[in-house]
Every structure is written in structure tokens, then in C-alpha cells.
Motif scaffolding. Structure first.
Motif, PDB file in Angstrom:
ATOM      1  N   LYS A 210       0.836  -1.212   0.000  1.00  0.00           N
ATOM      2  CA  LYS A 210       0.000   0.000   0.000  1.00  0.00           C
ATOM      3  C   LYS A 210       0.863   1.252   0.000  1.00  0.00           C
ATOM      4  O   LYS A 210       0.578   2.223  -0.731  1.00  0.00           O
ATOM      5  CB  LYS A 210      -0.922  -0.008   1.219  1.00  0.00           C
ATOM      6  CG  LYS A 210      -1.893   1.163   1.249  1.00  0.00           C
ATOM      7  CD  LYS A 210      -2.840   1.051   2.441  1.00  0.00           C
ATOM      8  CE  LYS A 210      -3.828   2.216   2.457  1.00  0.00           C
ATOM      9  NZ  LYS A 210      -4.769   2.124   3.615  1.00  0.00           N
ATOM     10  N   LYS A 211       1.936   1.235   0.768  1.00  0.00           N
ATOM     11  CA  LYS A 211       2.820   2.399   0.865  1.00  0.00           C
ATOM     12  C   LYS A 211       3.568   2.634  -0.441  1.00  0.00           C
ATOM     13  O   LYS A 211       3.707   3.769  -0.913  1.00  0.00           O
ATOM     14  CB  LYS A 211       3.812   2.197   2.008  1.00  0.00           C
ATOM     15  CG  LYS A 211       4.798   3.343   2.186  1.00  0.00           C
ATOM     16  CD  LYS A 211       5.746   3.061   3.343  1.00  0.00           C
ATOM     17  CE  LYS A 211       6.774   4.184   3.480  1.00  0.00           C
ATOM     18  NZ  LYS A 211       7.716   3.909   4.602  1.00  0.00           N
ATOM     19  N   GLU A 212       4.063   1.544  -1.055  1.00  0.00           N
ATOM     20  CA  GLU A 212       4.873   1.679  -2.269  1.00  0.00           C
ATOM     21  C   GLU A 212       4.043   1.699  -3.541  1.00  0.00           C
ATOM     22  O   GLU A 212       4.540   2.096  -4.596  1.00  0.00           O
ATOM     23  CB  GLU A 212       5.893   0.543  -2.336  1.00  0.00           C
ATOM     24  CG  GLU A 212       6.915   0.591  -1.200  1.00  0.00           C
ATOM     25  CD  GLU A 212       8.012  -0.445  -1.368  1.00  0.00           C
ATOM     26  OE1 GLU A 212       7.900  -1.311  -2.269  1.00  0.00           O
ATOM     27  OE2 GLU A 212       8.998  -0.377  -0.603  1.00  0.00           O
ATOM     28  N   GLY A 213       2.809   1.242  -3.443  1.00  0.00           N
ATOM     29  CA  GLY A 213       1.936   1.250  -4.611  1.00  0.00           C
ATOM     30  C   GLY A 213       2.114   0.071  -5.542  1.00  0.00           C
ATOM     31  O   GLY A 213       1.501   0.014  -6.619  1.00  0.00           O
ATOM     32  N   LYS A 214       2.940  -0.897  -5.157  1.00  0.00           N
ATOM     33  CA  LYS A 214       3.159  -2.069  -6.013  1.00  0.00           C
ATOM     34  C   LYS A 214       3.867  -3.163  -5.212  1.00  0.00           C
ATOM     35  O   LYS A 214       4.423  -2.921  -4.147  1.00  0.00           O
ATOM     36  CB  LYS A 214       4.022  -1.704  -7.225  1.00  0.00           C
ATOM     37  CG  LYS A 214       5.428  -1.259  -6.858  1.00  0.00           C
ATOM     38  CD  LYS A 214       6.260  -0.960  -8.100  1.00  0.00           C
ATOM     39  CE  LYS A 214       7.691  -0.559  -7.709  1.00  0.00           C
ATOM     40  NZ  LYS A 214       8.524  -0.285  -8.896  1.00  0.00           N
ATOM     41  N   ILE A 215       3.800  -4.377  -5.763  1.00  0.00           N
ATOM     42  CA  ILE A 215       4.578  -5.491  -5.226  1.00  0.00           C
ATOM     43  C   ILE A 215       5.918  -5.491  -5.947  1.00  0.00           C
ATOM     44  O   ILE A 215       5.979  -5.409  -7.175  1.00  0.00           O
ATOM     45  CB  ILE A 215       3.870  -6.837  -5.465  1.00  0.00           C
ATOM     46  CG1 ILE A 215       2.472  -6.828  -4.848  1.00  0.00           C
ATOM     47  CG2 ILE A 215       4.693  -7.988  -4.903  1.00  0.00           C
ATOM     48  CD1 ILE A 215       1.633  -8.040  -5.247  1.00  0.00           C
ATOM     49  N   SER A 216       6.998  -5.579  -5.205  1.00  0.00           N
ATOM     50  CA  SER A 216       8.334  -5.616  -5.815  1.00  0.00           C
ATOM     51  C   SER A 216       9.129  -6.781  -5.243  1.00  0.00           C
ATOM     52  O   SER A 216       8.671  -7.496  -4.348  1.00  0.00           O
ATOM     53  CB  SER A 216       9.080  -4.310  -5.550  1.00  0.00           C
ATOM     54  OG  SER A 216       9.495  -4.233  -4.192  1.00  0.00           O
ATOM     55  N   GLY A 217      10.326  -6.959  -5.759  1.00  0.00           N
ATOM     56  CA  GLY A 217      11.202  -7.998  -5.242  1.00  0.00           C
ATOM     57  C   GLY A 217      11.651  -7.731  -3.826  1.00  0.00           C
ATOM     58  O   GLY A 217      12.132  -8.636  -3.132  1.00  0.00           O
ATOM     59  N   ARG A 218      11.487  -6.500  -3.352  1.00  0.00           N
ATOM     60  CA  ARG A 218      11.882  -6.136  -1.987  1.00  0.00           C
ATOM     61  C   ARG A 218      10.768  -6.396  -0.967  1.00  0.00           C
ATOM     62  O   ARG A 218      11.036  -6.443   0.237  1.00  0.00           O
ATOM     63  CB  ARG A 218      12.254  -4.659  -1.916  1.00  0.00           C
ATOM     64  CG  ARG A 218      13.417  -4.243  -2.796  1.00  0.00           C
ATOM     65  CD  ARG A 218      13.794  -2.795  -2.530  1.00  0.00           C
ATOM     66  NE  ARG A 218      12.655  -1.899  -2.694  1.00  0.00           N
ATOM     67  CZ  ARG A 218      12.293  -1.339  -3.843  1.00  0.00           C
ATOM     68  NH1 ARG A 218      12.992  -1.586  -4.940  1.00  0.00           N
ATOM     69  NH2 ARG A 218      11.259  -0.535  -3.910  1.00  0.00           N
ATOM     70  N   THR A 219       9.532  -6.532  -1.422  1.00  0.00           N
ATOM     71  CA  THR A 219       8.384  -6.576  -0.517  1.00  0.00           C
ATOM     72  C   THR A 219       8.522  -7.653   0.557  1.00  0.00           C
ATOM     73  O   THR A 219       8.403  -7.380   1.762  1.00  0.00           O
ATOM     74  CB  THR A 219       7.081  -6.798  -1.309  1.00  0.00           C
ATOM     75  OG1 THR A 219       6.927  -5.758  -2.283  1.00  0.00           O
ATOM     76  CG2 THR A 219       5.877  -6.798  -0.379  1.00  0.00           C
TER      77      THR A 219
END
Length: 312
Positions: A210-219
Motif C-alpha cells: 500500500k505504501k509503495e503502490g506495487k509489489i516488488s522484489g523487496r516486498t
């Protein structure tokens, strides 16, 4: 002496002027816009090269050679892109086309081979056998033996991401099932994270997305570091897939160094330590000097430096 290294990617064209020692003097990038005609992409590559030369106040005749790294299968002897899935190029004489813009010696190789050569040049410590595994949209790889890229008899060797780790497993973009790429790429990690999010509503990962606006490899890594048990499971499974691939690379090549690159490698010891432990406990070589498993250091610069090294 100066050389130009060009890293042709699906998203960006990155280029730099590089010294014989592997130091980047200046670098820049432009969008690839990969859906357009390849001739237009080559024109932008040449124009970027000319811009870089002008930016440091030298003449093009002071450039001794140009190297280009490109995803796909490359005929190193002719400079032809035989097949590239990511940029949709087939049987394209890249070296000859580029020389129409800048008439200098041009060498072309697979982008992961270039990244391996660049990382070896700067951080390979003269290892007799060095391997690089890159974790990105796919899983790339390159092997350096006695300072030279190992290409096999037909130029297509070093595709480390396309070893099978799960028989009959997920379909890979190469058309085969169960490849390391389908389980250990950043793309695969994002998919694994998404699956966990869909089945677990109480994980910290929801707040991160929610904070970043996307799912990434860091999530998953970020949530795991905060103690999230669901994220820890995602990370653990992912590391196991990658470690199984690394074990096979060690067993086949007995590399002095295996470097892990790509954005995920920025997790450092949080990623590397569990993989190192697994490889050391399960690899075939249990009674002799161990392969050093390390995080790559050059990140995006590796492709530029390695491409330039092709021209030396």
C-alpha cells in the motif's frame, strides 16, 4: 585508451566510455522503446555513443573499439543477434548495422556474458573459473574461464537460468517447464509474494505494498526483516530455489567465485548467507576448498564495463 560499452536492455540502452582498466569515465542511458524497428534502436545507440564522446572532449578516432551486450543468442564471430526473446529480434546483423553509423571495430555478445566479464574484470580476483548469476526479469548467467567468456561450441553456453530445478514445473518463457528462471527470478519472487498476499490477509506485506503502490522484489524481504512469518516463508522458499540452482552451478564448474547480481542481490547477507550455508552443506564438494559465494558489486555498471572489455 578508451572503449565504448553498450548494454542494450528491454527498457533502456545504457552506454559508457570505459578505460582499458575497466573504469567508467562517463555514462548515460536512453529508453529502448523495444517495440519499434531495430534500425531505429541502433540509431539511438550510435547517437548516445557520439554524445558520450563529445561530452568528455575527445574525438571518435580516440575510441579503440565498441562492445555491445544484448539479451538472447548471439553469434560472437559475426556480431549477429540470432534470437532475442526480450527485444524480439531475430537474425539481425547488429555489428554491421552499428558500423554504418560509427565505422569502428564492434563486438557483440549476450548481455549476461558481458555482465559476468565486467564483474570478473573488477571483482573476479583473477579467478580461474568465475560465474555470475543475475536475478532480474529472468535469470541470466555467464561463466568466465581463465579470463575468457565460456560460450560453448555454438555461442549459446552459460544460460544458467534454464537448468531444470522442478521437473514438470512452471512454464518458462523459453518454452520449457521447471527452469530456475521460473522460480528464482525477480519476476518469480514477485509472483510468489502475490500468491502469499492473496492467501494471507494479516501479513505486514499488505502495508508495504500500500505504501509503495506495487509489489516488488523487496516486498517480502522488507516484511521478513520486520518479523513477518508469512514473508519469512516466501523468502525462505525463494532462497531454496535459488540455492538449488547455485549448487548445480558449483557442482558443474567448481568455480572459485559465484557472484549473485541483480536488484535482489542488494539484500546482501540476508540473501547470501542462507544460500551459502545450503550450498556448502549439500554441494558435491564437501572435503576441499569451497566456492566463494558473494553478492555482485557493479550492478548496472557490469554490463557496460563487460561490453567494453569485449572490444579489447
Amino acid at each position: 585508451m578508451y572503449y565504448i560499452g553498450i548494454d542494450l536492455g528491454g527498457t533502456n540502452i545504457a552506454a559508457g566510455i570505459v578505460t582499458e582498466e575497466g573504469k567508467i569515465v562517463v555514462k548515460d542511458s536512453v529508453p529502448t522503446l523495444s517495440e519499434r524497428p531495430t534500425d531505429e534502436i541502433v540509431t539511438d545507440m550510435a547517437n548516445l555513443s557520439k554524445k558520450l564522446v563529445q561530452s568528455i572532449g575527445i574525438e571518435m578516432n580516440e575510441i579503440k573499439g565498441i562492445g555491445i551486450g544484448c539479451p538472447g543468442t548471439i553469434d560472437f564471430e559475426t556480431g549477429e543477434i540470432v534470437y532475442s526473446n526480450n527485444i524480439k529480434i531475430n537474425h539481425y546483423p547488429l555489428a554491421d548495422k552499428f558500423k554504418e553509423h560509427i565505422p569502428l571495430p564492434v563486438k557483440v555478445d549476450n548481455d549476461a556474458n558481458c555482465a559476468a566479464l565486467g564483474e570478473y574484470k573488477i571483482n573476479g580476483h583473477c579467478a580461474s573459473v568465475f560465474a555470475l548469476v543475475t536475478l532480474g526479469t529472468g535469470v541470466g548467467g555467464g561463466v568466465i574461464i581463465n579470463g575468457k567468456v565460456f560460450r560453448g561450441f555454438n555461442g549459446a553456453a552459460g544460460e544458467l537460468g534454464h537448468m531444470t530445478i522442478v521437473s514438470g514445473g512452471k512454464m518458462c518463457t523459453c518454452g520449457k517447464e521447471g527452469c530456475l528462471e521460473s522460480y528464482a527470478s525477480a519476476t518469480a519472487l514477485i509472483s510468489q509474494t502475490k500468491d502469499a498476499l492473496e492467501t494471507h490477509k494479516d501479513t505486514i506485506m499488505h502495508g508495504i505494498v500500500k505504501k509503495e503502490g506495487k509489489i516488488s522484489g523487496r516486498t517480502a524481504f522488507e516484511a521478513a526483516k520486520q518479523g513477518d512469518e508469512v514473508a519469512k516463508k516466501v523468502v525462505s522458499n525463494y532462497e531454496r530455489y535459488l540455492a538449488d540452482g547455485i549448487v548445480s552451478i558449483e557442482n558443474i564448474f567448481q568455480s572459485e567465485i559465484i557472484a549473485i547480481g541483480g536488484g535482489i542481490s542488494k539484500e546482501g547477507d540476508y540473501l547470501i548467507e542462507p544460500i551459502r550455508e545450503y550450498v556448502y552443506n549439500t554441494g558435491f564438494n564437501k572435503h576441499m576448498t569451497k566456492t566463494k559465494i558473494v553478492a555482485a558489486q557493479l550492478f548496472n555498471d557490469a554490463g557496460i564495463i563487460g561490453a567494453a572489455m569485449l572490444a579489447i
